[in-house]
Design a protein around this motif. Structure first.
Motif, PDB file in Angstrom:
ATOM      1  N   GLY A   1      54.638 -27.478 -44.169  1.00  0.00           N
ATOM      2  CA  GLY A   1      55.544 -26.702 -45.008  1.00  0.00           C
ATOM      3  C   GLY A   1      55.169 -26.899 -46.466  1.00  0.00           C
ATOM      4  O   GLY A   1      54.028 -26.654 -46.866  1.00  0.00           O
ATOM      5  N   ASP A   2      56.122 -27.394 -47.263  1.00  0.00           N
ATOM      6  CA  ASP A   2      55.854 -27.662 -48.681  1.00  0.00           C
ATOM      7  C   ASP A   2      55.657 -29.154 -48.966  1.00  0.00           C
ATOM      8  O   ASP A   2      55.648 -29.566 -50.127  1.00  0.00           O
ATOM      9  CB  ASP A   2      57.019 -27.148 -49.540  1.00  0.00           C
ATOM     10  CG  ASP A   2      57.064 -25.629 -49.593  1.00  0.00           C
ATOM     11  OD1 ASP A   2      56.007 -25.011 -49.353  1.00  0.00           O
ATOM     12  OD2 ASP A   2      58.148 -25.081 -49.870  1.00  0.00           O
ATOM     13  N   VAL A   3      55.498 -29.949 -47.926  1.00  0.00           N
ATOM     14  CA  VAL A   3      55.412 -31.403 -48.089  1.00  0.00           C
ATOM     15  C   VAL A   3      53.982 -31.873 -47.810  1.00  0.00           C
ATOM     16  O   VAL A   3      53.378 -31.497 -46.794  1.00  0.00           O
ATOM     17  CB  VAL A   3      56.392 -32.130 -47.146  1.00  0.00           C
ATOM     18  CG1 VAL A   3      56.268 -33.641 -47.302  1.00  0.00           C
ATOM     19  CG2 VAL A   3      57.814 -31.673 -47.421  1.00  0.00           C
ATOM     20  N   ILE A   4      53.454 -32.691 -48.711  1.00  0.00           N
ATOM     21  CA  ILE A   4      52.140 -33.313 -48.493  1.00  0.00           C
ATOM     22  C   ILE A   4      52.323 -34.456 -47.501  1.00  0.00           C
ATOM     23  O   ILE A   4      53.199 -35.310 -47.682  1.00  0.00           O
ATOM     24  CB  ILE A   4      51.556 -33.846 -49.815  1.00  0.00           C
ATOM     25  CG1 ILE A   4      51.384 -32.717 -50.833  1.00  0.00           C
ATOM     26  CG2 ILE A   4      50.227 -34.546 -49.574  1.00  0.00           C
ATOM     27  CD1 ILE A   4      50.981 -33.180 -52.216  1.00  0.00           C
ATOM     28  N   THR A   5      51.521 -34.465 -46.454  1.00  0.00           N
ATOM     29  CA  THR A   5      51.666 -35.494 -45.419  1.00  0.00           C
ATOM     30  C   THR A   5      50.681 -36.632 -45.665  1.00  0.00           C
ATOM     31  O   THR A   5      49.556 -36.418 -46.121  1.00  0.00           O
ATOM     32  CB  THR A   5      51.437 -34.905 -44.021  1.00  0.00           C
ATOM     33  OG1 THR A   5      50.160 -34.255 -43.974  1.00  0.00           O
ATOM     34  CG2 THR A   5      52.523 -33.907 -43.683  1.00  0.00           C
ATOM     35  N   MET A   6      51.136 -37.846 -45.360  1.00  0.00           N
ATOM     36  CA  MET A   6      50.337 -39.060 -45.554  1.00  0.00           C
ATOM     37  C   MET A   6      50.483 -39.949 -44.320  1.00  0.00           C
ATOM     38  O   MET A   6      51.487 -39.877 -43.605  1.00  0.00           O
ATOM     39  CB  MET A   6      50.818 -39.847 -46.791  1.00  0.00           C
ATOM     40  CG  MET A   6      50.876 -39.071 -48.073  1.00  0.00           C
ATOM     41  SD  MET A   6      51.694 -40.009 -49.388  1.00  0.00           S
ATOM     42  CE  MET A   6      50.554 -41.355 -49.615  1.00  0.00           C
ATOM     43  N   GLN A   7      49.479 -40.784 -44.109  1.00  0.00           N
ATOM     44  CA  GLN A   7      49.590 -41.806 -43.069  1.00  0.00           C
ATOM     45  C   GLN A   7      48.987 -43.107 -43.589  1.00  0.00           C
ATOM     46  O   GLN A   7      47.943 -43.113 -44.227  1.00  0.00           O
ATOM     47  CB  GLN A   7      48.899 -41.367 -41.776  1.00  0.00           C
ATOM     48  CG  GLN A   7      47.425 -41.034 -41.905  1.00  0.00           C
ATOM     49  CD  GLN A   7      46.834 -40.521 -40.591  1.00  0.00           C
ATOM     50  OE1 GLN A   7      47.552 -40.216 -39.652  1.00  0.00           O
ATOM     51  NE2 GLN A   7      45.506 -40.434 -40.528  1.00  0.00           N
ATOM     52  N   GLU A   8      49.712 -44.197 -43.326  1.00  0.00           N
ATOM     53  CA  GLU A   8      49.271 -45.507 -43.800  1.00  0.00           C
ATOM     54  C   GLU A   8      48.129 -46.031 -42.935  1.00  0.00           C
ATOM     55  O   GLU A   8      48.220 -46.025 -41.706  1.00  0.00           O
ATOM     56  CB  GLU A   8      50.428 -46.508 -43.776  1.00  0.00           C
ATOM     57  CG  GLU A   8      51.241 -46.551 -45.046  1.00  0.00           C
ATOM     58  CD  GLU A   8      52.152 -47.762 -45.111  1.00  0.00           C
ATOM     59  OE1 GLU A   8      52.359 -48.281 -46.227  1.00  0.00           O
ATOM     60  OE2 GLU A   8      52.646 -48.187 -44.056  1.00  0.00           O
ATOM     61  N   ILE A   9      47.089 -46.518 -43.609  1.00  0.00           N
ATOM     62  CA  ILE A   9      45.961 -47.138 -42.904  1.00  0.00           C
ATOM     63  C   ILE A   9      46.106 -48.662 -42.938  1.00  0.00           C
ATOM     64  O   ILE A   9      45.904 -49.346 -41.939  1.00  0.00           O
ATOM     65  CB  ILE A   9      44.622 -46.717 -43.530  1.00  0.00           C
ATOM     66  CG1 ILE A   9      44.553 -45.191 -43.677  1.00  0.00           C
ATOM     67  CG2 ILE A   9      43.455 -47.230 -42.705  1.00  0.00           C
ATOM     68  CD1 ILE A   9      44.682 -44.433 -42.378  1.00  0.00           C
ATOM     69  N   PHE A  10      46.490 -49.175 -44.121  1.00  0.00           N
ATOM     70  CA  PHE A  10      46.748 -50.608 -44.295  1.00  0.00           C
ATOM     71  C   PHE A  10      48.042 -50.772 -45.075  1.00  0.00           C
ATOM     72  O   PHE A  10      48.404 -49.926 -45.895  1.00  0.00           O
ATOM     73  CB  PHE A  10      45.608 -51.295 -45.065  1.00  0.00           C
ATOM     74  CG  PHE A  10      44.302 -51.342 -44.335  1.00  0.00           C
ATOM     75  CD1 PHE A  10      43.994 -52.389 -43.473  1.00  0.00           C
ATOM     76  CD2 PHE A  10      43.354 -50.333 -44.507  1.00  0.00           C
ATOM     77  CE1 PHE A  10      42.775 -52.435 -42.802  1.00  0.00           C
ATOM     78  CE2 PHE A  10      42.147 -50.371 -43.844  1.00  0.00           C
ATOM     79  CZ  PHE A  10      41.849 -51.416 -42.980  1.00  0.00           C
TER      80      PHE A  10
ATOM     81  N   ALA B   1      51.260 -24.137 -54.671  1.00  0.00           N
ATOM     82  CA  ALA B   1      49.843 -24.091 -55.056  1.00  0.00           C
ATOM     83  C   ALA B   1      49.380 -25.454 -55.587  1.00  0.00           C
ATOM     84  O   ALA B   1      48.271 -25.907 -55.297  1.00  0.00           O
ATOM     85  CB  ALA B   1      49.619 -23.006 -56.099  1.00  0.00           C
ATOM     86  N   ILE B   2      50.250 -26.109 -56.367  1.00  0.00           N
ATOM     87  CA  ILE B   2      49.885 -27.428 -56.908  1.00  0.00           C
ATOM     88  C   ILE B   2      49.717 -28.434 -55.778  1.00  0.00           C
ATOM     89  O   ILE B   2      48.754 -29.203 -55.739  1.00  0.00           O
ATOM     90  CB  ILE B   2      50.961 -27.911 -57.905  1.00  0.00           C
ATOM     91  CG1 ILE B   2      51.017 -26.979 -59.114  1.00  0.00           C
ATOM     92  CG2 ILE B   2      50.673 -29.344 -58.341  1.00  0.00           C
ATOM     93  CD1 ILE B   2      52.161 -27.277 -60.066  1.00  0.00           C
ATOM     94  N   ARG B   3      50.652 -28.419 -54.835  1.00  0.00           N
ATOM     95  CA  ARG B   3      50.575 -29.382 -53.730  1.00  0.00           C
ATOM     96  C   ARG B   3      49.367 -29.109 -52.838  1.00  0.00           C
ATOM     97  O   ARG B   3      48.768 -30.047 -52.304  1.00  0.00           O
ATOM     98  CB  ARG B   3      51.877 -29.352 -52.940  1.00  0.00           C
ATOM     99  CG  ARG B   3      53.044 -29.897 -53.752  1.00  0.00           C
ATOM    100  CD  ARG B   3      54.371 -29.814 -53.016  1.00  0.00           C
ATOM    101  NE  ARG B   3      55.453 -30.297 -53.881  1.00  0.00           N
ATOM    102  CZ  ARG B   3      56.741 -30.256 -53.577  1.00  0.00           C
ATOM    103  NH1 ARG B   3      57.127 -29.726 -52.401  1.00  0.00           N
ATOM    104  NH2 ARG B   3      57.652 -30.710 -54.410  1.00  0.00           N
TER     105      ARG B   3
END
Length: 552
Positions: free
Chosen positions: A497-506, A461-463
């Protein structure tokens, strides 16, 4: 012929000849020396000649008479150069050179208390070599005896007026008391440093005025360090003692209603120019009073300044401007001294001027140029341990203030939950900072802070809250060569799943290091276009897609 040199609180001198056997001093017109001031009695004291000696007698005045720092009890003999304190006046006694040797050797005043006796016992022998610090301490002591700074109405005078009045007084004291200064003592420097200690911030005044100094670190009275161009340097400057350092600390925190003592031995505060201040004293600090000042530029930095410093490039600046303008929620992370607050100040300039902004800070540091700004500052507990208003309560209260933007200077604890809820309930475009070692670590720390709220929420829930609230993480770092750079700008894309996904822009790519230790590298786009930019383009809004062009 003996004479009295009368110095008022503005430093003005009057020479009064001692041409009779007795001189009365008070504010009544019938006195020989009339001193008009509320703290002075009508008949305050009398100076009388007895053979070749001179004696001062207190005429039961309301506030007493000081002689060389001790209160006169009945009558006392005067030596040549004796300092007499009457109200806010300093009176120097210049005796007859034919005064008897016995009178010159006579003590000026018997100690009235055991504490006074201890003070006399601590005095340096007459034949001990005088140092610059000892001269400074002597002049400072006389200044405090002649002018009670606690009674000065600081609200009715500007800082410059108070400084000029104090300087006049100090200059007069040096000229009348230290008549034979050795060539090794710079008179101008002596006057300036005493004035700085009396009404300024002592030996650190020069560092505060030096724009190349970004941090001032004081570890006890005799160890002052500064940071200049990212490097820490030990200076030759010193305070007179720890008592003076404590006086400076209290002078800094008094205007904002904060305190520091053994029951509350650490405090956060700010200077009038917005510089951040932290002080910690005994019993927590075992090395003596410790004061740390993080300086900010007199003129707030603009984005062109950060580009010039190499903190970011033009493409990154244009992207951040678009993100702020189109209400992306930004989390600025980084280590201590990495430039988080400076960057927050700069990106806040991109907020349109017609929006209502509420800033929330532990100690106010942000300088926003917009007109419609409400600044809130947390309140520490009072001396009874009551009345504390933490940042969390201010975040909750800000939701009732109809904000278009909420800016939290730094998330440190349970307020992170309320900040996330605000971002998830229509307060888009909010900004905050937190300490972290990387963009990914920033999300982990944010999760930990939410748990500090004590709500016992499940991790998933927090994520979900974090992934839904934060749009961008901007991570800054101070590199080994002292330079500050944006290391990465990453977009939060959701959950897998339970992982927050990120992608680099710079990202910043280090390519090497020079022989002098300077970091070489470049800031480059990764070629990924964030979701909100694609949405803007679909709505037909003009977007420069060239900023996302990947470089080799």
């Amino acid at each position: 012929m003996p004479k009295l040199i009368v110095i008022d609180k503005s430093g003005n001198q009057t020479h009064f000849p001692f041409d009779k056997d007795q001189i009365t001093i008070g504010k009544a017109p019938n006195n020989d020396l009339v001193l008009s001031e509320p703290d002075i009695s009508r008949e305050h004291c009398v100076i009388a000649r007895e053979g070749n000696a001179y004696k001062i007698t207190d005429l039961n005045s309301a506030n007493g008479v000081l002689l060389n720092g001790f209160k006169v009890q009945g009558s006392s003999l005067l030596q040549d150069g004796a300092r007499i304190g009457v109200g806010n006046y300093l009176i120097m006694f210049k005796g007859n050179t034919t005064q008897t040797a016995a009178a010159r050797r006579a003590p000026t005043q018997a100690p009235a208390t055991q504490a006074d006796a201890r003070k006399l016992a601590k005095k340096e022998p007459a034949d001990k070599p005088q140092t610059f610090a000892s001269y400074k301490e002597k002049v400072h002591k006389i200044l405090l005896e002649s002018v009670d700074l606690k009674k000065v109405d600081f609200t009715s005078h500007s800082d410059e007026e108070i400084r000029q009045k104090t300087r006049s007084t100090v200059d007069a004291i040096v000229k009348t008391v230290l008549t034979e200064l050795p060539d090794t003592v710079d008179r101008e420097q002596l006057v300036r440093e005493v004035v700085d200690e009396a009404v300024g911030l002592g030996p650190i005044e020069d560092f505060l005025a030096d724009d190349s100094v970004t941090e001032i670190m004081i570890n006890n009275w005799d160890r002052i360090y500064i940071e200049r161009r990212g490097k820490i340097i030990k200076t030759e400057k010193q305070f007179t003692n720890n008592q003076q350092l404590m006086a400076i600390i209290r002078r800094i925190i008094a205007p904002i209603g904060r305190r520091v003592d053994e029951s509350s031995p650490m405090v956060d505060a700010r200077l009038s120019d917005g510089s951040r201040v932290n002080a910690i004293i005994h019993p927590l600090s075992l090395t003596g009073p410790t004061l740390t000042i993080r300086k900010f530029s007199r003129e707030p930095f603009k984005v062109v300044d950060l580009i010039g410093f190499g903190t970011l490039n033009r493409a990154m600046a244009d992207f951040l401007q678009a993100a702020v303008k189109h209400k992306q929620n930004l989390l600025i992370s980084g280590g201590t001294g990495s430039g988080k607050t400076t960057l927050l100040n700069v990106v806040s300039l991109f907020i349109p001027g017609d929006e209502r902004i509420v800033t929330i800070e532990d100690a106010a540091e942000l300088k926003l140029n917009q007109e419609h700004v409400v600044s809130l500052e947390a309140k520490p507990p009072n001396i009874e341990g009551k009345g504390e208003i933490p940042i969390r309560k201010l975040v909750i209260n800000s939701l009732r203030m109809r904000p278009d933007r909420i800016i939290v200077g730094e998330c440190r604890g349970a307020e992170a939950l309320d900040m996330l809820q605000a971002m998830n309930t229509g307060h888009d475009g909010s900004l905050t900072t937190l300490h972290a070692n990387s963009a990914r670590d920033a999300l982990s720390r944010l999760e930990t802070m939410v748990l500090m709220a004590g709500m016992e929420l499940p991790t998933r829930a927090i994520r979900d809250q974090i992934a839904g609230a934060i749009d961008m993480v901007v991570h800054t770092a101070r590199l080994p060569d002292g330079s500050r750079k944006i290391i990465t700008i990453a977009e939060i894309t959701g959950m897998e799943g339970d992982v927050i996904t990120m992608q680099e822009i710079f990202t910043f790519r280090q390519t090497g290091i020079t022989a002098e230790g300077k970091i070489l590298g470049e800031m480059a786009a990764t070629g990924i276009v964030p979701k909100f930019i694609l949405a803007l383009k679909q709505r037909g809004l003009p977007v420069d897609m060239g900023m996302f062009r990947k470089t080799a």
